[in-house]
Design a protein around this motif. Structure first.
Motif, PDB file in Angstrom:
ATOM      1  N   LYS A  98       0.831  -1.195   0.000  1.00  0.00           N
ATOM      2  CA  LYS A  98       0.000   0.000   0.000  1.00  0.00           C
ATOM      3  C   LYS A  98       0.873   1.256   0.000  1.00  0.00           C
ATOM      4  O   LYS A  98       1.961   1.267   0.595  1.00  0.00           O
ATOM      5  N   ILE A  99       0.378   2.302  -0.658  1.00  0.00           N
ATOM      6  CA  ILE A  99       1.073   3.585  -0.695  1.00  0.00           C
ATOM      7  C   ILE A  99       0.134   4.655  -0.143  1.00  0.00           C
ATOM      8  O   ILE A  99      -0.991   4.821  -0.632  1.00  0.00           O
ATOM      9  N   VAL A 100       0.595   5.350   0.885  1.00  0.00           N
ATOM     10  CA  VAL A 100      -0.149   6.487   1.429  1.00  0.00           C
ATOM     11  C   VAL A 100       0.367   7.746   0.728  1.00  0.00           C
ATOM     12  O   VAL A 100       1.469   8.208   1.011  1.00  0.00           O
ATOM     13  N   ARG A 101      -0.414   8.280  -0.205  1.00  0.00           N
ATOM     14  CA  ARG A 101      -0.027   9.498  -0.908  1.00  0.00           C
ATOM     15  C   ARG A 101      -0.569  10.696  -0.125  1.00  0.00           C
ATOM     16  O   ARG A 101      -1.777  10.978  -0.130  1.00  0.00           O
ATOM     17  N   ILE A 102       0.343  11.365   0.549  1.00  0.00           N
ATOM     18  CA  ILE A 102      -0.038  12.448   1.448  1.00  0.00           C
ATOM     19  C   ILE A 102      -0.430  13.676   0.628  1.00  0.00           C
ATOM     20  O   ILE A 102       0.195  13.983  -0.394  1.00  0.00           O
ATOM     21  N   THR A 103      -1.457  14.384   1.063  1.00  0.00           N
ATOM     22  CA  THR A 103      -1.903  15.570   0.337  1.00  0.00           C
ATOM     23  C   THR A 103      -0.848  16.662   0.368  1.00  0.00           C
ATOM     24  O   THR A 103       0.081  16.644   1.190  1.00  0.00           O
ATOM     25  N   GLU A 104      -1.006  17.624  -0.516  1.00  0.00           N
ATOM     26  CA  GLU A 104      -0.047  18.724  -0.602  1.00  0.00           C
ATOM     27  C   GLU A 104       0.041  19.490   0.712  1.00  0.00           C
ATOM     28  O   GLU A 104       1.137  19.820   1.184  1.00  0.00           O
ATOM     29  N   GLU A 105      -1.107  19.768   1.326  1.00  0.00           N
ATOM     30  CA  GLU A 105      -1.118  20.524   2.578  1.00  0.00           C
ATOM     31  C   GLU A 105      -0.468  19.742   3.714  1.00  0.00           C
ATOM     32  O   GLU A 105       0.334  20.255   4.483  1.00  0.00           O
ATOM     33  N   ASN A 106      -0.838  18.474   3.818  1.00  0.00           N
ATOM     34  CA  ASN A 106      -0.258  17.630   4.876  1.00  0.00           C
ATOM     35  C   ASN A 106       1.244  17.436   4.668  1.00  0.00           C
ATOM     36  O   ASN A 106       2.030  17.412   5.613  1.00  0.00           O
ATOM     37  N   SER A 107       1.674  17.317   3.391  1.00  0.00           N
ATOM     38  CA  SER A 107       3.108  17.202   3.087  1.00  0.00           C
ATOM     39  C   SER A 107       3.842  18.455   3.531  1.00  0.00           C
ATOM     40  O   SER A 107       4.918  18.385   4.130  1.00  0.00           O
ATOM     41  N   ARG A 108       3.237  19.638   3.233  1.00  0.00           N
ATOM     42  CA  ARG A 108       3.871  20.891   3.615  1.00  0.00           C
ATOM     43  C   ARG A 108       4.050  20.979   5.125  1.00  0.00           C
ATOM     44  O   ARG A 108       5.094  21.417   5.626  1.00  0.00           O
ATOM     45  N   MET A 109       3.050  20.530   5.871  1.00  0.00           N
ATOM     46  CA  MET A 109       3.133  20.549   7.340  1.00  0.00           C
ATOM     47  C   MET A 109       4.252  19.632   7.837  1.00  0.00           C
ATOM     48  O   MET A 109       4.985  19.975   8.759  1.00  0.00           O
ATOM     49  N   LEU A 110       4.383  18.463   7.224  1.00  0.00           N
ATOM     50  CA  LEU A 110       5.450  17.541   7.627  1.00  0.00           C
ATOM     51  C   LEU A 110       6.824  18.140   7.372  1.00  0.00           C
ATOM     52  O   LEU A 110       7.735  18.028   8.197  1.00  0.00           O
ATOM     53  N   LYS A 178      10.523 -10.987  -3.633  1.00  0.00           N
ATOM     54  CA  LYS A 178       9.625 -11.274  -2.517  1.00  0.00           C
ATOM     55  C   LYS A 178       8.860  -9.991  -2.217  1.00  0.00           C
ATOM     56  O   LYS A 178       9.461  -8.945  -1.978  1.00  0.00           O
ATOM     57  N   ARG A 179       7.531 -10.056  -2.261  1.00  0.00           N
ATOM     58  CA  ARG A 179       6.736  -8.861  -1.985  1.00  0.00           C
ATOM     59  C   ARG A 179       6.180  -8.944  -0.567  1.00  0.00           C
ATOM     60  O   ARG A 179       5.552  -9.950  -0.198  1.00  0.00           O
ATOM     61  N   LEU A 180       6.401  -7.899   0.204  1.00  0.00           N
ATOM     62  CA  LEU A 180       5.899  -7.837   1.576  1.00  0.00           C
ATOM     63  C   LEU A 180       4.610  -7.009   1.610  1.00  0.00           C
ATOM     64  O   LEU A 180       4.290  -6.289   0.656  1.00  0.00           O
ATOM     65  N   GLU A 181       3.905  -7.098   2.707  1.00  0.00           N
ATOM     66  CA  GLU A 181       2.563  -6.504   2.792  1.00  0.00           C
ATOM     67  C   GLU A 181       2.544  -5.179   3.539  1.00  0.00           C
ATOM     68  O   GLU A 181       1.525  -4.797   4.107  1.00  0.00           O
ATOM     69  N   HIS A 182       3.634  -4.427   3.533  1.00  0.00           N
ATOM     70  CA  HIS A 182       3.722  -3.206   4.323  1.00  0.00           C
ATOM     71  C   HIS A 182       3.159  -1.991   3.582  1.00  0.00           C
ATOM     72  O   HIS A 182       2.780  -2.064   2.409  1.00  0.00           O
ATOM     73  N   THR A 183       3.166  -0.863   4.300  1.00  0.00           N
ATOM     74  CA  THR A 183       2.702   0.414   3.770  1.00  0.00           C
ATOM     75  C   THR A 183       3.851   1.411   3.755  1.00  0.00           C
ATOM     76  O   THR A 183       4.657   1.451   4.697  1.00  0.00           O
ATOM     77  N   ILE A 184       3.948   2.201   2.680  1.00  0.00           N
ATOM     78  CA  ILE A 184       4.951   3.264   2.611  1.00  0.00           C
ATOM     79  C   ILE A 184       4.243   4.608   2.433  1.00  0.00           C
ATOM     80  O   ILE A 184       3.053   4.662   2.082  1.00  0.00           O
ATOM     81  N   TYR A 185       4.980   5.696   2.677  1.00  0.00           N
ATOM     82  CA  TYR A 185       4.413   7.042   2.642  1.00  0.00           C
ATOM     83  C   TYR A 185       5.104   7.854   1.549  1.00  0.00           C
ATOM     84  O   TYR A 185       6.328   7.803   1.402  1.00  0.00           O
ATOM     85  N   HIS A 186       4.287   8.612   0.811  1.00  0.00           N
ATOM     86  CA  HIS A 186       4.778   9.339  -0.352  1.00  0.00           C
ATOM     87  C   HIS A 186       4.444  10.820  -0.206  1.00  0.00           C
ATOM     88  O   HIS A 186       3.254  11.200  -0.136  1.00  0.00           O
ATOM     89  N   LEU A 187       5.478  11.655  -0.146  1.00  0.00           N
ATOM     90  CA  LEU A 187       5.269  13.102  -0.063  1.00  0.00           C
ATOM     91  C   LEU A 187       4.793  13.635  -1.406  1.00  0.00           C
ATOM     92  O   LEU A 187       5.246  13.192  -2.462  1.00  0.00           O
ATOM     93  N   ARG A 188       3.922  14.618  -1.364  1.00  0.00           N
ATOM     94  CA  ARG A 188       3.311  15.140  -2.581  1.00  0.00           C
ATOM     95  C   ARG A 188       4.298  15.957  -3.416  1.00  0.00           C
ATOM     96  O   ARG A 188       5.118  16.698  -2.887  1.00  0.00           O
ATOM     97  N   HIS A 189       4.218  15.787  -4.723  1.00  0.00           N
ATOM     98  CA  HIS A 189       4.940  16.612  -5.684  1.00  0.00           C
ATOM     99  C   HIS A 189       4.204  16.507  -7.008  1.00  0.00           C
ATOM    100  O   HIS A 189       3.360  15.606  -7.192  1.00  0.00           O
TER     101      HIS A 189
END
Length: 503
Positions: A98-110, A178-189
């Protein structure tokens, strides 16, 4: 664990959002994994050549395990640890589903906060990937497998296609991911796809060549011969300097098995082997490990690197052999020899198995070059047991009984004749007759299919009490319960000699 890891980040400066994402992500990994080596590959081509940037990062790397991660992706540190652990056993790893694509506003805050974990992500789009999509962005692969395909093909200009091509090449030549079942986070651009890439159509056509060659090694090698990368260019330049392409020396494949308690003797054995090798044949060592600590793995890798040998750690499920008994100083790992042929593809036809309790005094190349093409293995007669086990093991009266501490194994024939299955069947059917674990069963099954080798290649403790002791051994084998690290063994000085250079 991360002392072995190089984190490769492809990057192109833009004086904008990508720069801010990159610097935040780089600081994140520096904080979370201070032991890891961070390597940034910069490409200023237009459009951005991500394949070139990854290769440039890999060129800087000095570690034996690569984490390839984009400059806008981060993850739970536990996900990274799990991915690295799996990559020690698997050909390569794609750690996320899974990929968590963070919104532009939330990315800016991070980006306005100092990198830490956990992070607060409240606005995002959740992407569920399939088995065959989103293959890039975060991969873990050994240096050897990365170089086996020449890195990334730099003919892919801009974003798109390079991950699919790399996946096809590695899957075909090194083994499926080998594919694992984890989640990663993606900063907006700003999103860049094929449709926004002036070279997108060309990338798609190039990717199709890799798709057509997948699962066909010969065809994939032909595709890769036309690839463009700094690694292939370096190889061509070296051949040009030499005037002709030198014939590649045969690799000596060494396999051994150990648990944490035997890691120190293993280190000493490997030191003696590598120090006394005189030939220019490359050495590739495979350690079938059982609960070996990361600290001791690092020590073993350090020894291999010192002598420019390759090392891989292989995993075998202990449950496979849990039904079989062990005796005295013989541990569960002794059965792992039976699985050795399964660890290699058809390109490897012969391996040399060595116990941990050995000291190698001569160049191992001489032993390696012995022709066993007509046999299942080459071995040395056991000086203590000799023919005393023949009746119990249903062997002919005049059959010799070999010691399994040094075995030159014809893995091609072993696989063809399903030797592992035959040996396990014997162990189950005659458990009441077994005294020396898999060694007994191997002798029972292979009594007329092994080549007796010169006993100098497995000089056992009991040879000391025989006139044959006048022989100068090439390999000392500390058989029996008294080992040089726990007792006053008559040949202890040789063990201490090589231990001194390590501890």
């Amino acid at each position: 664990m991360f002392e072995r890891v190089s984190i490769l980040i492809p990057y192109k400066p833009d004086s904008g959002i990508r720069d801010r994402n990159f610097h935040w992500v780089k600081e994140f990994y520096e904080k979370m994994f201070p032991e890891a080596e961070i390597c940034v590959g910069v490409s200023e081509e237009e459009p951005f050549n991500r394949a070139q940037a990854i290769n440039r990062a890999a060129k800087q790397a000095t570690r034996d395990l690569f984490v390839i991660i984009d400059g806008d992706i981060f993850c739970d540190p536990e996900v990274m640890k799990d991915a690295v652990e799996h990559a020690i056993k698997a050909p390569w790893v794609i750690p996320f589903r899974k990929i968590v694509r963070i919104t532009e506003e939330n990315s800016r805050m991070l980006l306005e906060t100092s990198p830490t974990w956990p992070v607060e992500v409240t606005e995002f789009e959740l992407i569920h990937t399939s088995e065959f999509t989103h293959l890039g962005g975060f991969n873990v692969i050994s240096r050897d497998h990365f170089l086996a395909v020449g890195g990334f093909d730099e003919r892919f200009s801009g974003w798109g296609g390079e991950d699919d091509a790399f996946s096809c090449a590695v899957n075909t030549l090194c083994g499926r991911y080998k594919r694992l079942e984890h989640t990663i986070y993606h900063l907006r651009h700003p999103v860049v796809g094929y449709e926004n890439n002036p070279k997108g159509e060309r990338n798609l056509m190039l990717r199709e060549l890799y798709y057509e060659a997948e699962n066909d090694k010969a065809k994939m090698k032909r595709v890769l011969s036309q690839a463009k990368s700094i690694f292939q260019r370096q190889d061509k330049e070296e051949r040009k300097k030499s005037g002709k392409q030198a014939k590649q020396k045969e690799t000596i494949h060494i396999v051994t098995a150990a648990n944490d308690a035997y890691a120190e003797p293993l280190a000493v054995m490997l030191c003696s082997l590598l120090k006394n090798k005189k030939s220019d044949n490359p050495i590739h060592i495979y350690v079938i490990g059982s609960d070996i600590s990361e600290e001791k793995k690092s020590l073993l890798v350090k020894i291999a690197k010192k002598y420019k040998a390759k090392m891989d750690f292989k995993h075998i499920d202990r449950a496979v052999y849990s039904e079989f008994a062990t005796f005295a100083y013989l541990t569960r790992e002794t059965y792992y020899r039976l699985s050795i042929p399964e660890l290699f593809d058809e390109t490897v036809e012969k391996v040399l198995y060595l116990d941990c309790d050995l000291i190698i005094k001569k160049d191992i190349t001489e032993l390696w070059k012995i022709d066993i093409s007509g046999y299942l293995l080459g071995a040395i007669e056991d000086h203590w047991i000799k023919q005393s086990r023949n009746v119990d093991l249903f062997m002919p009266e005049n059959s010799k009984y070999f010691n399994a501490g040094v075995l030159l194994i014809n893995v091609k024939k072993w696989r063809e004749q399903h030797i592992k299955e035959q040996v396990m069947e014997f162990l189950r059917a005659h458990s009441d007759r077994i005294q020396y674990c898999d060694q007994d069963a191997l002798n029972a099954v292979l009594f007329d299919q092994w080549l007796p080798l010169d006993l100098k290649w497995n000089f056992q403790t009991y040879h000391l009490y025989d006139p044959v002791a006048k022989l100068k051994p090439s390999i000392i084998h500390y058989t029996g319960e008294n080992k040089p690290w726990n007792a006053d063994h008559p040949l202890k000085k040789y063990y201490l000699k090589y231990r001194k250079g390590i501890f």
